[in-house]
Design an enzyme around this catalytic site. Structure first.
Site, PDB file in Angstrom:
ATOM      1  N   LYS A 197       0.902  -1.022  -0.004  1.00 33.86           N
ATOM      2  CA  LYS A 197      -0.198  -0.040   0.048  1.00 33.86           C
ATOM      3  C   LYS A 197       0.866   1.186  -0.015  1.00 33.86           C
ATOM      4  O   LYS A 197       1.964   1.339   0.275  1.00 33.86           O
ATOM      5  CB  LYS A 197      -0.907   0.040   1.059  1.00 33.86           C
ATOM      6  CG  LYS A 197      -1.594  -1.309   1.484  1.00 33.86           C
ATOM      7  CD  LYS A 197      -2.435  -1.696   0.105  1.00 33.86           C
ATOM      8  CE  LYS A 197      -3.101  -3.121   0.588  1.00 33.86           C
ATOM      9  NZ  LYS A 197      -4.037  -3.573  -0.341  1.00 33.86           N
TER      10      LYS A 197
HETATM   11  C1  PLP Z   1      -4.881  -4.866   0.567  1.00 31.36           C
HETATM   12  C2  PLP Z   1      -6.434  -4.755   0.355  1.00 31.36           C
HETATM   13  C3  PLP Z   1      -7.210  -4.914   1.220  1.00 31.36           C
HETATM   14  C4  PLP Z   1      -6.885  -5.791   2.360  1.00 31.36           C
HETATM   15  O1  PLP Z   1      -5.927  -5.252   3.295  1.00 31.36           O
HETATM   16  P1  PLP Z   1      -5.105  -6.165   4.251  1.00 31.36           P
HETATM   17  O2  PLP Z   1      -4.161  -5.065   5.046  1.00 31.36           O
HETATM   18  O3  PLP Z   1      -4.134  -7.175   3.257  1.00 31.36           O
HETATM   19  O4  PLP Z   1      -6.025  -7.117   4.996  1.00 31.36           O
HETATM   20  C5  PLP Z   1      -8.828  -4.940   1.234  1.00 31.36           C
HETATM   21  N1  PLP Z   1      -8.982  -4.061   0.198  1.00 31.36           N
HETATM   22  C6  PLP Z   1      -8.481  -3.715  -1.079  1.00 31.36           C
HETATM   23  C7  PLP Z   1      -9.032  -3.118  -2.028  1.00 31.36           C
HETATM   24  C8  PLP Z   1      -7.156  -4.056  -0.704  1.00 31.36           C
HETATM   25  O5  PLP Z   1      -6.347  -3.750  -1.901  1.00 31.36           O
END
Ligand code: PLP
Length: 430
Positions: A195
């Site tokens: 992210k």
């Molecule tokens: C990464 C992601 C998640 C989940 O996040 P985590 O921290 O990996 O649990 C949920 N929704 C979207 C759109 C994502 O890209």
């Protein structure tokens, strides 16, 4: 024209030039070390600091730092009082967590197709998906682009639905100048490695609504929460999951949050530099991402699309198009571009949804009435299906500390491959 690297030519980008995400410096080292020397590494000083500063960043009143974005989404679902047999509307093209959070609280996701110009839930498709069981619309600000909220707000108001934001990819993405995370009733952000703000793994649940926050918080303990006079019924109060994170991760997240403005600007500058070069190049068969005028994209992913009609492949099957796209993706990787296929199939095609079985015995769909009006046939989601077989996502290579020089090299690599598309033979590229 230079030989393609996939056929033995010299790559456009040397792998050693690409810098790793996220940048680590003294800010991270000092905060993490300080957290390690605290009396306790369970929720305390650094978690409190992180939550305080993240609330200021996201312009929300309440925040809980948890172990992942998926957990934060689950807190959103519980926080909105969604439980067994309810339905939640969600986009068909997203990460599985956007829908599994609904299942986690025994409710059923109802998918809608995407807008073919962006890749986001098409607001015009939402009303047809509403049933008497619908409790919320879960909007996913995918790839760092905010959903078209005006029509979604109108529908939610008309049908008295909550709006939950999956802002896991949308740190500081804006809709009409308003931040993702403040566009609905509550939101989830992720700090996963990929992210735009990361601590390796983590998530944060945010809201401006005290009641939603308290109900969401019931998931974080040990299933020992008691209903109180103020909130006599918590739908999930006896079913906690221990979502807490720890001080060391909080300290790392805090360091990255403090450095975020610079990283954010760099990513936007890099995406713009790449975009400008590709616009100028007018490459046949390449469809560029689209940023609506009322949105500020954070460019979490910069997505290319192959325009199969433009290159005379319009009549091929979806599987053939997908194979060709995979080969183009490999050709770009061989040139040194860090890229990939972000999602190979739409959510309704994934096993758990095809089988309509999450908890065993067909639950939650087996809850009486929960499955009414729910149809996961891929034919209902043609735009999402098309997006899955035509896109290539460019991720890490545009992140700080890589700069616009690298972004322009990525543009050169893309030009090199897309001016030689006729040489891309999936049979020769495995
Ligand atoms: C990464 C992601 C998640 C989940 O996040 P985590 O921290 O990996 O649990 C949920 N929704 C979207 C759109 C994502 O890209």
């Amino acid at each position: 024209m230079q030989d393609l690297a996939i056929y033995g030519g010299k790559p456009a980008i040397n792998a050693s030039e690409i810098k790793n995400w996220p940048p680590i410096d003294k800010t991270d080292e000092e905060l993490v070390l300080a957290a390690l020397h605290e009396k306790s590494q369970a929720r305390s000083t650094y978690t409190a600091l992180l939550e305080k500063e993240f609330k200021a960043f996201s312009e929300t009143a309440y925040a809980y730092f948890c172990n992942c974005g998926g957990a934060a989404l689950h807190m959103c679902i519980a926080g909105c009082g969604i439980g067994a047999g309810d339905q939640v509307i969600v986009t068909s093209y997203t990460w599985p967590s956007s829908a599994s959070c609904i299942l986690h609280n025994m409710a059923v996701p109802v998918f809608v197709d995407i807008d073919p110009e962006t890749f986001l839930m098409d607001p015009a498709k939402i009303e047809a998906a509403i049933t008497p069981r619908t409790k919320a619309i879960l909007v996913v600000h995918l790839h760092g682009l905010c959903c078209d909220m005006d029509p979604i707000w109108a529908i939610a108001k008309k049908h008295q639905l909550k709006i939950i934001e999956d802002a896991c990819q949308a740190h500081n993405a804006l809709y009409k100048g308003k931040k993702a995370g403040t566009l609905g009733d509550c939101a989830a952000f992720s700090f996963n490695q990929n992210k735009c703000m990361t601590s390796g793994e983590a998530g944060i649940f945010v809201t401006n609504d005290r009641e939603i926050f308290d109900r969401g918080m019931t998931l974080t303990g040990f299933s020992d929460m008691q209903p109180t006079k103020a909130a006599p019924e918590f739908p999930a109060y006896a079913f906690a999951h221990k979502f807490a994170n720890n001080e060391i991760t909080a300290a790392y997240a805090l360091a990255q949050l403090r450095k975020f403005p610079g990283y954010y600007q760099q990513l936007i500058d890099n995406a713009h530099a790449l975009h400008e070069e590709l616009l100028k190049a007018k490459l046949k068969g390449l469809k560029l991402p689209y940023e609506p005028a009322n949105c500020t994209h954070n460019w979490y992913n910069y997505n290319l699309r192959i325009d199969f009609d433009a290159i005379g492949m319009g009549a091929k099957t979806n599987a053939e198009k997908s194979q060709f796209r995979n080969a183009v993706c490999k050709a770009l990787q061989a040139e040194g571009v860090i890229c990939g296929v972000w999602q190979r199939c739409i959510l309704p095609e994934m096993t758990i949804f095809r089988a309509k079985n999450a908890y065993g015995h067909g639950y939650p769909w087996a809850v009486p009435g929960a499955d009414d009006g729910v149809d996961y046939a891929p034919a209902n989601f043609p735009n999402a299906v098309k997006y899955c077989y035509s896109h290539i996502a460019i991720v890490q290579i545009l992140r700080a500390p890589n700069d616009t020089t690298m972004a322009r090299k990525v543009a050169e690599a893309i030009k090199k491959v897309f001016t030689q598309l006729e040489k891309i033979d999936p049979a020769k590229i495995s």
